[in-house]
Write an enzyme that holds these catalytic residues in place. Sequence first.
Site, PDB file in Angstrom:
ATOM      1  N   GLY A  62       3.498   4.072  13.483  1.00 11.63           N
ATOM      2  CA  GLY A  62       4.209   2.822  13.729  1.00 11.63           C
ATOM      3  C   GLY A  62       3.800   2.172  15.042  1.00 11.63           C
ATOM      4  O   GLY A  62       3.664   0.942  15.118  1.00 11.63           O
ATOM      5  N   GLU A 118      10.334  15.608  15.025  1.00 11.56           N
ATOM      6  CA  GLU A 118      10.780  15.426  13.648  1.00 11.56           C
ATOM      7  C   GLU A 118      10.006  16.385  12.741  1.00 11.56           C
ATOM      8  O   GLU A 118       8.799  16.235  12.554  1.00 11.56           O
ATOM      9  CB  GLU A 118      10.563  13.986  13.190  1.00 11.56           C
ATOM     10  N   GLY A 138       7.498   4.938   8.203  1.00 16.34           N
ATOM     11  CA  GLY A 138       6.669   6.125   8.359  1.00 16.34           C
ATOM     12  C   GLY A 138       6.871   6.748   9.727  1.00 16.34           C
ATOM     13  O   GLY A 138       7.915   6.585  10.360  1.00 16.34           O
ATOM     14  N   SER A 139       5.853   7.448  10.190  1.00 18.02           N
ATOM     15  CA  SER A 139       5.970   8.205  11.433  1.00 18.02           C
ATOM     16  C   SER A 139       5.906   7.285  12.650  1.00 18.02           C
ATOM     17  O   SER A 139       5.322   6.194  12.607  1.00 18.02           O
ATOM     18  CB  SER A 139       4.852   9.245  11.528  1.00 18.02           C
ATOM     19  N   THR A 140       6.479   7.748  13.752  1.00 17.09           N
ATOM     20  CA  THR A 140       6.480   6.970  14.982  1.00 17.09           C
ATOM     21  C   THR A 140       5.075   6.748  15.534  1.00 17.09           C
ATOM     22  O   THR A 140       4.738   5.625  15.944  1.00 17.09           O
ATOM     23  CB  THR A 140       7.389   7.635  16.025  1.00 17.09           C
ATOM     24  N   CYS A 173      14.322  10.112   6.321  1.00 16.79           N
ATOM     25  CA  CYS A 173      14.287   9.638   7.703  1.00 16.79           C
ATOM     26  C   CYS A 173      15.607   9.868   8.422  1.00 16.79           C
ATOM     27  O   CYS A 173      15.638  10.219   9.602  1.00 16.79           O
ATOM     28  CB  CYS A 173      13.937   8.153   7.726  1.00 16.79           C
ATOM     29  N   GLU A 231      10.444   1.001  10.469  1.00 14.31           N
ATOM     30  CA  GLU A 231      11.502   2.014  10.304  1.00 14.31           C
ATOM     31  C   GLU A 231      10.807   3.351  10.429  1.00 14.31           C
ATOM     32  O   GLU A 231      10.062   3.778   9.545  1.00 14.31           O
ATOM     33  CB  GLU A 231      12.194   1.845   8.948  1.00 14.31           C
ATOM     34  N   LYS A 250       0.845  -1.189   0.000  1.00 16.48           N
ATOM     35  CA  LYS A 250       0.000   0.000   0.000  1.00 16.48           C
ATOM     36  C   LYS A 250       0.882   1.241   0.000  1.00 16.48           C
ATOM     37  O   LYS A 250       1.522   1.565   0.990  1.00 16.48           O
ATOM     38  CB  LYS A 250      -0.939   0.050   1.208  1.00 16.48           C
TER      39      LYS A 250
END
Length: 497
Positions: free
Chosen positions: A253, A401, A248-250, A304, A270, A195
């Site tokens: 995740g 971030e 992607g973003s924390t 990243c 990651e 996706k």
Amino acid sequence: MSMTSVLPDVRTFLERRHGLYIDGGWVASSGEARLPVFDPASGEKISSVADATEQDVQRAVQAAKASFLSGPWRGMPPVARERILLRLADLVERDAEILAQLETLEQGKSITLSRILEAGSSQAWIRYVAGLATKITGQSFDVSIPLPPGARYAAYTRKEPVGVVAGIVPWNFPLLIGVWKVLPALAAGCSVVAKPSETTPLTMLRLAELATEAGVPDGAFNVVTGSGGVAGEALVQHPDIAKVSFTGSTPVGKRIARNCASRLARVSLELGGKNPAIVLADADVDRVVGGLTLAGFLNQGQVCAACSRVYAEASIFDRVVAGLQQAVTGMSIGPGMDETAQINPVASQAHQKRIQSYLERAEKAGAEILSGPPAPEGRGFYVPPALVVKPDDTLPLVREEVFGPVMTVTRVANAEEALVRANDTPFGLAASVWTGSLQAAMELPPLLQVGTVWVNSHVMIDPNMPFGGMKESGVGRDFGTGWLDAFTETKSICVRY
């Protein structure tokens, strides 16, 4: 200005009414909703894709499961899988300019960067991981089982593909990171449902077409386009998904990790980074300035592992700031299809506003901001590059971030202070040390709480070098000779004879 002309094949692809790619071909979504795709350089709609429903995701997962259980892919000789994946690399090379232009038009990055990293490096990563398909190994070992008396045993392990893999791809490097999600799963013998981000879906759809042309069997590689809230959630929660690979973003995740934990599905993440650079007094200033300019502003800082925080020793601080300021103010800003532009638009209007809000809050707090040239007039999603000098450590721009063309530069007394401040973050993806001292180059990297440390460099990666984060920057490692371990299960077999 040197503008790249859009190829006829690219225009044709943009004008298609894109469906979903399931079971080796295009299928219509069960719903009518569409997602627009915008050119970040102009803000104009250039294409659209299907906004997949839960039923669409179910169909894709079913196709992948059927392919895994009864299709030919898993049972092929490893050399046959390798040959097909190498053929895919050849097709990516053949269509490199098409892929590069699609990437730039949907994501905004420089066409030069798309050629080098997206279309170019993707070939290298595909060829690397294709070779791993023939390197999957187990172990044989002696055992000391005492019962029944006199019985003899032999034992060994084998690696088996984990099953159906969900690969969720971000918008900053849609093709390259898409390759990182899909190819190791295929090389291990798994089937995949990918996706892409809703804002950058085009190159992944094209890659799926090329995979079928290369000989990847129907159902082994499927693509669903859609929102994270519907298609993404349905995918990661599906009981037939054996593993999720997400970049992607924390916050997202963490949510995916909770979903996977509820059914003990395998997961690799990651996630974000707030990556520091420690610049010691004996560093080469010219090398520092050139390296950190690249590391901080590559792809408009939408990387990243980008360098976002610089800690420079006092005796070298002013020269580093002066060099970075000269580099930033001298950058040219323009659309990604302009080969001479060094700063291009960020990926979306929403992200543009997010970055601007960080800078506005920092400015209101009295931070010293050194900006590059103004953005071009028009509707594009531009953010001029910026240095934030000696910011307060409590600013959100320092702690969170930003994922944009923004770098903070802070004076420190010594390496010890730099190390403490570099590690003072919930993130732990990457860092760099800049020094002329072999002793410092050997002593500091083990003390940095990150997954990758560069010395006198930053942000450079290679298929053979494992990559991933510590702390809230993720779980697991991509790349390297052990890459396929994350897409396989280890089975022990014990034989009495």
